[in-house]
Design a protein around this motif. Structure first.
Motif, PDB file in Angstrom:
ATOM      1  N   TRP A   1     -29.986  27.000 -20.134  1.00 27.49           N
ATOM      2  CA  TRP A   1     -30.203  26.020 -19.595  1.00 27.49           C
ATOM      3  C   TRP A   1     -29.099  25.741 -18.779  1.00 27.49           C
ATOM      4  O   TRP A   1     -27.978  26.351 -18.325  1.00 27.49           O
ATOM      5  N   ARG A   2     -29.268  25.210 -17.650  1.00 31.45           N
ATOM      6  CA  ARG A   2     -27.998  25.065 -16.655  1.00 31.45           C
ATOM      7  C   ARG A   2     -28.553  23.238 -16.723  1.00 31.45           C
ATOM      8  O   ARG A   2     -29.588  22.467 -17.206  1.00 31.45           O
ATOM      9  N   ILE A   3     -27.560  22.449 -16.323  1.00 29.13           N
ATOM     10  CA  ILE A   3     -28.017  20.941 -16.031  1.00 29.13           C
ATOM     11  C   ILE A   3     -27.878  20.318 -14.058  1.00 29.13           C
ATOM     12  O   ILE A   3     -27.231  20.790 -13.587  1.00 29.13           O
ATOM     13  N   LEU A   4     -29.066  19.766 -14.335  1.00 25.59           N
ATOM     14  CA  LEU A   4     -29.432  19.541 -12.519  1.00 25.59           C
ATOM     15  C   LEU A   4     -28.640  18.422 -12.602  1.00 25.59           C
ATOM     16  O   LEU A   4     -29.103  17.639 -13.318  1.00 25.59           O
ATOM     17  N   GLY A   5     -27.608  18.246 -11.685  1.00 28.64           N
ATOM     18  CA  GLY A   5     -27.705  16.357 -11.228  1.00 28.64           C
ATOM     19  C   GLY A   5     -28.975  16.137  -9.967  1.00 28.64           C
ATOM     20  O   GLY A   5     -29.595  15.872 -10.114  1.00 28.64           O
ATOM     21  N   GLY A   6     -28.199  15.421  -8.883  1.00 29.42           N
ATOM     22  CA  GLY A   6     -28.998  14.598  -7.634  1.00 29.42           C
ATOM     23  C   GLY A   6     -29.348  15.989  -7.011  1.00 29.42           C
ATOM     24  O   GLY A   6     -30.592  15.410  -5.535  1.00 29.42           O
ATOM     25  N   GLY A   7     -29.060  17.375  -7.074  1.00 30.32           N
ATOM     26  CA  GLY A   7     -29.602  17.771  -6.293  1.00 30.32           C
ATOM     27  C   GLY A   7     -29.383  18.304  -4.573  1.00 30.32           C
ATOM     28  O   GLY A   7     -29.401  18.782  -3.926  1.00 30.32           O
ATOM     29  N   SER A   8     -28.247  17.487  -4.325  1.00 28.12           N
ATOM     30  CA  SER A   8     -27.841  16.961  -3.071  1.00 28.12           C
ATOM     31  C   SER A   8     -26.484  18.851  -2.796  1.00 28.12           C
ATOM     32  O   SER A   8     -25.949  18.134  -1.465  1.00 28.12           O
ATOM     33  N   ASN A   9     -26.240  19.601  -3.638  1.00 25.32           N
ATOM     34  CA  ASN A   9     -25.484  20.282  -3.552  1.00 25.32           C
ATOM     35  C   ASN A   9     -25.714  21.315  -4.180  1.00 25.32           C
ATOM     36  O   ASN A   9     -24.485  22.458  -3.730  1.00 25.32           O
ATOM     37  N   LEU A  10     -26.798  22.148  -3.733  1.00 24.16           N
ATOM     38  CA  LEU A  10     -27.409  22.853  -4.639  1.00 24.16           C
ATOM     39  C   LEU A  10     -28.189  23.829  -3.664  1.00 24.16           C
ATOM     40  O   LEU A  10     -29.493  23.377  -3.030  1.00 24.16           O
ATOM     41  N   LEU A  11     -28.450  25.070  -4.095  1.00 20.15           N
ATOM     42  CA  LEU A  11     -29.257  25.713  -2.913  1.00 20.15           C
ATOM     43  C   LEU A  11     -30.245  26.273  -3.787  1.00 20.15           C
ATOM     44  O   LEU A  11     -29.350  27.382  -3.739  1.00 20.15           O
ATOM     45  N   VAL A  12     -31.246  26.560  -4.336  1.00 19.63           N
ATOM     46  CA  VAL A  12     -31.715  26.878  -5.288  1.00 19.63           C
ATOM     47  C   VAL A  12     -33.206  28.572  -4.668  1.00 19.63           C
ATOM     48  O   VAL A  12     -33.028  28.429  -3.551  1.00 19.63           O
ATOM     49  N   VAL A  13     -33.043  30.150  -5.028  1.00 17.41           N
ATOM     50  CA  VAL A  13     -33.403  30.685  -4.460  1.00 17.41           C
ATOM     51  C   VAL A  13     -35.176  30.424  -4.424  1.00 17.41           C
ATOM     52  O   VAL A  13     -35.612  29.746  -5.635  1.00 17.41           O
ATOM     53  N   ASP A  14     -35.535  30.904  -3.983  1.00 17.60           N
ATOM     54  CA  ASP A  14     -37.357  31.119  -3.107  1.00 17.60           C
ATOM     55  C   ASP A  14     -38.132  31.075  -4.775  1.00 17.60           C
ATOM     56  O   ASP A  14     -39.198  30.601  -4.897  1.00 17.60           O
ATOM     57  N   GLU A  15     -37.652  32.335  -4.952  1.00 16.75           N
ATOM     58  CA  GLU A  15     -38.439  32.774  -7.153  1.00 16.75           C
ATOM     59  C   GLU A  15     -38.056  31.944  -8.101  1.00 16.75           C
ATOM     60  O   GLU A  15     -38.835  31.747  -8.612  1.00 16.75           O
ATOM     61  N   GLY A  16     -36.954  31.025  -7.647  1.00 20.92           N
ATOM     62  CA  GLY A  16     -36.990  29.824  -8.838  1.00 20.92           C
ATOM     63  C   GLY A  16     -36.088  30.775  -9.720  1.00 20.92           C
ATOM     64  O   GLY A  16     -35.604  31.715  -9.791  1.00 20.92           O
ATOM     65  N   LEU A  17     -36.056  30.135 -10.915  1.00 17.92           N
ATOM     66  CA  LEU A  17     -35.591  30.362 -11.943  1.00 17.92           C
ATOM     67  C   LEU A  17     -35.958  30.739 -13.357  1.00 17.92           C
ATOM     68  O   LEU A  17     -36.711  29.705 -13.627  1.00 17.92           O
ATOM     69  N   PRO A  18     -35.123  31.173 -13.932  1.00 23.15           N
ATOM     70  CA  PRO A  18     -35.906  31.248 -15.512  1.00 23.15           C
ATOM     71  C   PRO A  18     -35.367  30.206 -16.346  1.00 23.15           C
ATOM     72  O   PRO A  18     -35.682  30.944 -17.585  1.00 23.15           O
ATOM     73  N   ASP A  19     -34.343  29.419 -16.190  1.00 23.83           N
ATOM     74  CA  ASP A  19     -33.713  28.606 -16.894  1.00 23.83           C
ATOM     75  C   ASP A  19     -34.301  27.607 -17.087  1.00 23.83           C
ATOM     76  O   ASP A  19     -35.127  27.225 -16.647  1.00 23.83           O
ATOM     77  N   VAL A  20     -34.133  26.747 -18.295  1.00 28.83           N
ATOM     78  CA  VAL A  20     -34.683  25.732 -18.921  1.00 28.83           C
ATOM     79  C   VAL A  20     -33.325  24.573 -17.410  1.00 28.83           C
ATOM     80  O   VAL A  20     -32.285  24.688 -17.726  1.00 28.83           O
TER      81      VAL A  20
END
Ligand code: EPU
Length: 303
Positions: free
Chosen positions: A64-83
């Motif tokens: 797992w990872r921790i998601l905050g406000g998502g305002s400084n985050l770039l996530v790849v198009d394939e998405g993520l396997p982590d919760v």
């Protein structure tokens, strides 16, 4: 899809741990850059049960990872396997003299304003920085000469590795330029700030000035993650990118902002790949022209 999504009865089990199961959420809906593929999110409503939730995920071998406000985050198009664990806005801020305890899930701008109403200043420069207080702490967010680390006195953390919750003094944390010494699985729960007294009207005037400055120099109405690269010591990345004539450079749907060259904006339905390619282009041009290796300021999450 995460490993967890393959198990039956997840919704009920997660609800039983004071949280909410949100499978296959498109992260473009949870990030200010508005790009990023799907991932499973667990919204945590009861932070006091994080240890149980952490244990539940650990027993199943689910990263797992921790998601905050998502305002400084770039996530790849394939998405993520982590919760992704996302703390729901929880308790209220607690004021005592010059100290205030702020939940990590609180919005940073709201926290600055709530402090101002109680004649507590010192955070005015941070007013336009988007995101949560937890995210700001992890990145040691800063603007106009103020860094959040400067006003931190204590922090309550959940250590993912041990499942323990601990309150630490600020002396045991290193806050550096857009970096802190927290480990990736430290979940910030709340922070105690110590702020100087200042009349509300004075704070509001400063806030107004910082807002004006920001509006004039940054593309605040476009989708971005703020500055995309850090400033190398003694250099301004925005100035260098500007000097190379790269403002307005477009790759797919991503554009180097004409207002501030260290911002990449998602103007034409960009993909994460467009943005990453534009970052590579900038990096190469800066290396060639200035001999400097740019370091990302935005957090990039790959699968
Ligand atoms: N400049 C240009 N062209 C541009 C952008 C900037 O010539 O396109 C020049 C400016 O005129 C100025 C110098 O570069 O002389 C520095 O620019 P600015 O004052 O905008 O500051 P910055 O170093 O680019 C930093 C932070 C910002 C923060 C501002 C204000 C970093 C990477 N950026 O920007 O933070 O808001 O100072 O304090 O440290 C962020 O963290 O996401 C962010 C945007």
């Amino acid at each position: 899809m995460s490993l967890l999504a393959r198990e039956p009865g997840i919704s009920e089990q997660v609800a039983g741990l004071g949280a909410e199961w949100l499978p296959e959420e498109r992260l473009s809906r949870h990030t200010s850059l508005a790009v990023g593929g799907p991932a499973d999110i667990i919204r945590v409503h009861d932070v006091h049960r994080l240890a149980e939730l952490g244990g539940y995920l650990r027993r199943r071998g689910v990263p797992w990872r921790i998601l905050g406000g998502g305002s400084n985050l770039l996530v790849v198009d394939e998405g993520l396997p982590d919760v992704l664990l996302h703390l729901a806005r929880g308790e209220a801020m607690a004021f005592a003299g010059n100290h205030v305890e702020v939940p990590a899930a609180a919005n940073l701008g709201t926290a600055v304003l709530e402090c101002a109403k109680r004649n507590l200043g010192g955070m005015e420069g941070l007013i336009g920085v988007p995101g949560t207080v937890g995210g700001a702490l992890r990145m040691n967010a800063g603007a106009y000469g103020t860094e959040i680390g400067d006003v931190v006195r204590a922090l309550t953390l959940f250590h993912g590795a041990t499942g323990l919750t601990e309150t630490v003094k600020s002396e045991s944390v290193r806050f550096e330029y857009r970096h802190s010494s927290f480990s990736p699985d430290d979940v910030m729960l709340s922070v105690t700030l110590e702020l100087p007294n200042s009349p509300y009207a004075v704070i509001l005037e400063r806030i107004k000035q910082y807002n004006q400055k920001r509006r004039a120099s940054q593309p605040i109405h476009e989708r971005s993650a703020g500055c995309i690269f850090k400033n190398p010591s003694g250099h301004s990345t925005g100035k260098m990118i500007d000097e190379l004539g790269l403002k307005g450079t477009r790759l797919g749907g991503a554009v180097v902002s004409e207002r501030h060259a260290n911002f990449i904006v998602n103007r034409y339905q960009a993909t994460a790949t467009d943005i990453l390619k534009l970052m590579d282009l900038i990096r190469e041009r800066i290396l060639k022209a200035y001999g400097l290796e740019l370091e990302e300021e935005v957090i990039v999450w790959k699968g």
